[in-house]
Motif scaffolding. Structure first.
Motif, PDB file in Angstrom:
ATOM      1  N   PHE A 111      11.602  -5.084  75.036  1.00  0.00           N
ATOM      2  CA  PHE A 111      12.764  -4.092  75.107  1.00  0.00           C
ATOM      3  C   PHE A 111      12.439  -3.246  76.155  1.00  0.00           C
ATOM      4  O   PHE A 111      13.378  -2.952  76.756  1.00  0.00           O
ATOM      5  N   VAL A 112      11.294  -2.820  76.503  1.00  0.00           N
ATOM      6  CA  VAL A 112      10.910  -1.867  77.651  1.00  0.00           C
ATOM      7  C   VAL A 112      11.234  -2.583  78.824  1.00  0.00           C
ATOM      8  O   VAL A 112      11.860  -1.993  79.652  1.00  0.00           O
ATOM      9  N   ALA A 136      11.774  -1.758  88.870  1.00  0.00           N
ATOM     10  CA  ALA A 136      11.098  -2.252  87.541  1.00  0.00           C
ATOM     11  C   ALA A 136       9.886  -2.058  87.722  1.00  0.00           C
ATOM     12  O   ALA A 136       9.346  -1.984  88.874  1.00  0.00           O
ATOM     13  N   LEU A 137       9.181  -1.693  86.959  1.00  0.00           N
ATOM     14  CA  LEU A 137       7.589  -1.221  86.916  1.00  0.00           C
ATOM     15  C   LEU A 137       6.989  -2.475  86.001  1.00  0.00           C
ATOM     16  O   LEU A 137       5.996  -2.788  86.521  1.00  0.00           O
ATOM     17  N   ILE A 138       7.698  -2.940  84.851  1.00  0.00           N
ATOM     18  CA  ILE A 138       6.904  -4.004  84.070  1.00  0.00           C
ATOM     19  C   ILE A 138       7.745  -5.115  84.326  1.00  0.00           C
ATOM     20  O   ILE A 138       9.237  -5.042  84.435  1.00  0.00           O
ATOM     21  N   ARG A 153      13.329  -4.938  79.357  1.00  0.00           N
ATOM     22  CA  ARG A 153      14.915  -5.000  79.567  1.00  0.00           C
ATOM     23  C   ARG A 153      15.495  -3.822  80.072  1.00  0.00           C
ATOM     24  O   ARG A 153      16.433  -3.824  80.736  1.00  0.00           O
ATOM     25  N   HIS A 154      15.057  -2.780  79.362  1.00  0.00           N
ATOM     26  CA  HIS A 154      15.803  -1.341  79.633  1.00  0.00           C
ATOM     27  C   HIS A 154      15.047  -0.441  80.363  1.00  0.00           C
ATOM     28  O   HIS A 154      15.645   0.771  80.377  1.00  0.00           O
ATOM     29  N   GLN A 155      14.166  -0.841  81.232  1.00  0.00           N
ATOM     30  CA  GLN A 155      13.578   0.242  81.993  1.00  0.00           C
ATOM     31  C   GLN A 155      14.110   0.916  83.220  1.00  0.00           C
ATOM     32  O   GLN A 155      14.003   1.914  83.397  1.00  0.00           O
ATOM     33  N   THR A 156      15.037   0.092  83.776  1.00  0.00           N
ATOM     34  CA  THR A 156      15.723   0.245  85.101  1.00  0.00           C
ATOM     35  C   THR A 156      16.589   1.518  84.789  1.00  0.00           C
ATOM     36  O   THR A 156      16.279   2.259  85.578  1.00  0.00           O
ATOM     37  N   PRO A 157      17.389   1.536  83.963  1.00  0.00           N
ATOM     38  CA  PRO A 157      18.343   2.917  83.632  1.00  0.00           C
ATOM     39  C   PRO A 157      17.414   4.087  83.409  1.00  0.00           C
ATOM     40  O   PRO A 157      17.605   5.300  83.990  1.00  0.00           O
ATOM     41  N   VAL A 158      16.384   4.050  82.610  1.00  0.00           N
ATOM     42  CA  VAL A 158      15.457   5.098  82.448  1.00  0.00           C
ATOM     43  C   VAL A 158      14.738   5.552  83.602  1.00  0.00           C
ATOM     44  O   VAL A 158      14.776   6.749  83.744  1.00  0.00           O
ATOM     45  N   LEU A 159      14.182   4.644  84.375  1.00  0.00           N
ATOM     46  CA  LEU A 159      13.402   5.095  85.769  1.00  0.00           C
ATOM     47  C   LEU A 159      14.633   5.834  86.487  1.00  0.00           C
ATOM     48  O   LEU A 159      14.316   6.698  87.288  1.00  0.00           O
TER      49      LEU A 159
END
Lengths: 254, 360
Positions: free
Chosen positions: B4-5, B331-333, B7-13
């Motif tokens: 989940f993280v 992306a970080l992960i 997949r959705h990290q880009t918008p959050v970052l």
């Protein structure tokens, strides 16, 4: 080459037993690309379609998948008329195809390539991925699902194209020169795969191919086109003995 | 959870990055930067809106700024002083003339009206492919500009629409930019995003896979118009004054330039492009105003801003044709299964290619 593994077959949208071309004619600005061709592909067979370049093979496939409207004659899925069907409708009604040029979604992953067909036909994402993985396993690309499709080796691209057409198995699949550019060893693998389609999926195969070893090796019947007209039809053995075919197609004097 | 993280990290970052910029300018009391910052955030929303359609479909649209115009005027009609509207905009329905609506209602109008127009217009043109579709969208921009410049009783024509309250500051703009980024992300992850990207990669093969390309494009076009329209609504309620020509060629050029510089193949590219172009344009403007070097005044010639932007665009196209992001997402992960649309990279290069003809 081992026998391909079994894949759970989904019911298709059609219980059509045959794909019929009846007195088909296609003219481009007066020039006849196909004139008066009739043939029937049955669901339990591999049906070979051969002919020299420009014989009208790809035009015929385009007519059978909604990419080209016939000028005259009929295309029937089972008993259903296909007049006015879009390519999407043909696929929804169980007629799938591959392309000579491959036409993969090159910048998408291998899995996404097959997922598109499954989702396009209405499956949810999760099931689409399941089906996609199963079909990739069947063509032998199980270990390469997350690669970019464009980065695959040439033969793997051909296999992926077949997988993309076969996910949610259609009733009929039209393979446009799947062996083009393959080595003899690679052709062996392809032949095993293609000849397993009718049994595994209850899906008829229309195989366009220039490689005679492949066509003659897997087809139950072969149809020969020349200059847009039917030259002969019969079992591979009959075709290989046919004088007209030998003369016109193989360039041997009769 | 990990998936989940991933997949959705880009918008959050991306949102955290923009949020940090706002926080720094607020804490540091950099009031001089505030106007630039709000404009940048509004442009993030607009360019992300552009990306939703252009990036995923591969069809270049020159017309999206037309939707910004429609959104801005919708917000203006809702919120301008009734005393102004009753004199200058007598063609408006009475309900609009006599009332002054709240910010949320104005934004709803700025989102809905462009979306409806996009649905109607898109239905007409999205059967076209490649350059023909692009030219049709350009025609749309001209149509919108002509109508809004000449429909005096509704838009005040070429004179300004004034008396719009200005509740939009950095935080409000940030909230909308963040919303836009999330919507764009969810769209590209959705089944519709997947199918639309397939039509971009190969329209003919997508049809053979049962994909209804026109429907997918229409959906993205409407969504894009809604986001861009929201950007227009914000802009109106940030400036407090509207003129039609704000939303014409130069804004179209700069927003498309931002998308190209960042890379039209990824959401990260859309956001990065806005930031990069804003920073460079600001630096060049600073240079044009002049600054002291020792005892002398160093000053760039007037017009350096435009020239610099043109040069930047040319350099990017030559050396990094897929933009700063190269079509990749921030992306970080890395996920166990690569879910990020890796696509995109060549969307730009392909966009002008016509895929409707030869089927082989």
């Amino acid at each position: 080459m081992t026998e391909p593994s079994a894949v759970p077959a989904d019911p298709t949208n059609t219980d059509a037993a045959e794909l019929t071309v009846d007195d088909l004619t296609v003219r481009f600005e007066g020039l006849a690309a196909i004139s008066g061709v009739s043939l029937t592909v049955e669901r339990h067979e591999v049906f070979g379609l051969i002919g020299p370049n420009g014989a009208g093979k790809t035009t015929l496939v385009n007519c059978l998948t909604g990419f080209q409207a016939p000028t005259g004659g009929r295309v029937l899925v089972g008993r259903e008329s296909t007049v006015g069907w879009s390519p999407m409708q043909f696929r929804e009604m169980g007629v799938a195809r591959t392309f000579q040029a491959g036409r993969l979604f090159k910048d998408m992953s291998v899995l996404e390539n097959v997922e598109v067909t499954a989702v396009g036909l209405g499956l949810g994402r999760r099931r689409a991925v399941e089906r996609g993985r199963a079909i990739l396993d069947w063509v032998g690309l199980a270990g390469k699902t997350s690669l970019r499709a464009g980065a695959l080796a040439y033969t793997d691209q051909r296999r992926l194209a077949i997988a993309r057409a076969m996910v949610l198995p259609p009733a009929f699949v039209l393979l446009d020169e799947p062996a083009a550019g393959m080595s003899d060893a690679e052709c062996e693998g392809l032949m095993v795969l293609v000849s397993s389609i009718p049994r595994t999926f209850v899906c008829g195969v229309l195989l366009i191919e220039h490689n005679m070893r492949v066509v003659m090796g897997v087809s139950h019947r072969v149809h020969v086109l020349d200059g847009g007209k039917t030259l002969a039809e019969g079992t591979p053995a009959e075709i290989q003995r046919d004088q007209a075919v030998l003369a016109a197609y193989l360039g041997v004097e009769g | 959870m990990h998936v989940f993280v991933a997949r959705h990290q880009t918008p959050v970052l991306l949102i955290v990055l923009l949020g940090a910029a706002v926080a720094i300018s607020e804490v540091g009391g950099l009031d001089a930067l505030q106007v630039t910052l709000v404009e940048m955030l509004i442009r993030v929303l607009v360019v992300v809106g552009l990306y939703v359609f252009i990036g995923n479909s591969g069809v270049i649209s020159f017309g999206q700024v037309g939707f910004m115009c429609i959104g801005a005027y919708a917000a203006g009609w809702a919120t301008a002083e009734p005393s102004f509207k009753q004199v200058m905009l007598q063609g408006l329905p009475e309900l609009l003339q006599e009332n002054q609506f709240s910010f949320p209602l104005a934004m709803a109008g700025a989102i809905l009206l462009p979306a409806i127009v996009a649905l109607l217009f898109g239905f007409a043109i999205l059967r076209l492919n490649g350059i023909a579709a692009s030219i049709a969208t350009f025609a749309f921009l001209i149509i919108v500009n002509s109508i809004y410049s000449n429909w005096d009783s509704v838009t005040a024509g070429v004179s300004s629409l004034i008396g719009i309250p200005t509740p939009v500051g950095p935080w409000v703009a940030l909230a909308f930019a963040a919303g836009g980024i999330l919507v764009a992300h969810l769209f590209q992850m959705s089944r519709y995003g997947l199918l639309l990207r397939a039509t971009r990669e190969d329209g003919v093969a997508a049809k053979a896979s049962g994909v209804h390309s026109v429907r997918m494009r229409l959906l993205a076009f409407v969504l894009s118009a809604a986001l861009v329209g929201a950007g227009g609504g914000l802009y109106a309620q940030f400036l407090g004054i509207l003129t039609v020509d704000t939303f014409y060629l130069s804004l179209s050029f700069i927003t498309i330039a931002m998308l190209v510089v960042g890379g039209m193949g990824s959401l990260t590219g859309a956001v990065a492009g806005v930031i990069a172009v804003t920073v460079i344009v600001q630096l060049l403007r600073f240079g044009e105003r002049g600054f002291p070097v020792g005892s002398a005044l160093f000053k760039l010639p007037v017009g350096s801003g435009e020239l610099g932007l043109g040069l930047l665009l040319a350099l990017i196209l030559i050396f990094r044709p897929n933009g700063l992001s190269g079509g990749k997402e921030l992306a970080l992960i890395r996920g166990p299964r690569e879910m990020m649309p890796e696509g995109g990279a060549v969307a730009g290069a392909r966009a002008l290619q016509d895929d409707s003809n030869a089927v082989a």
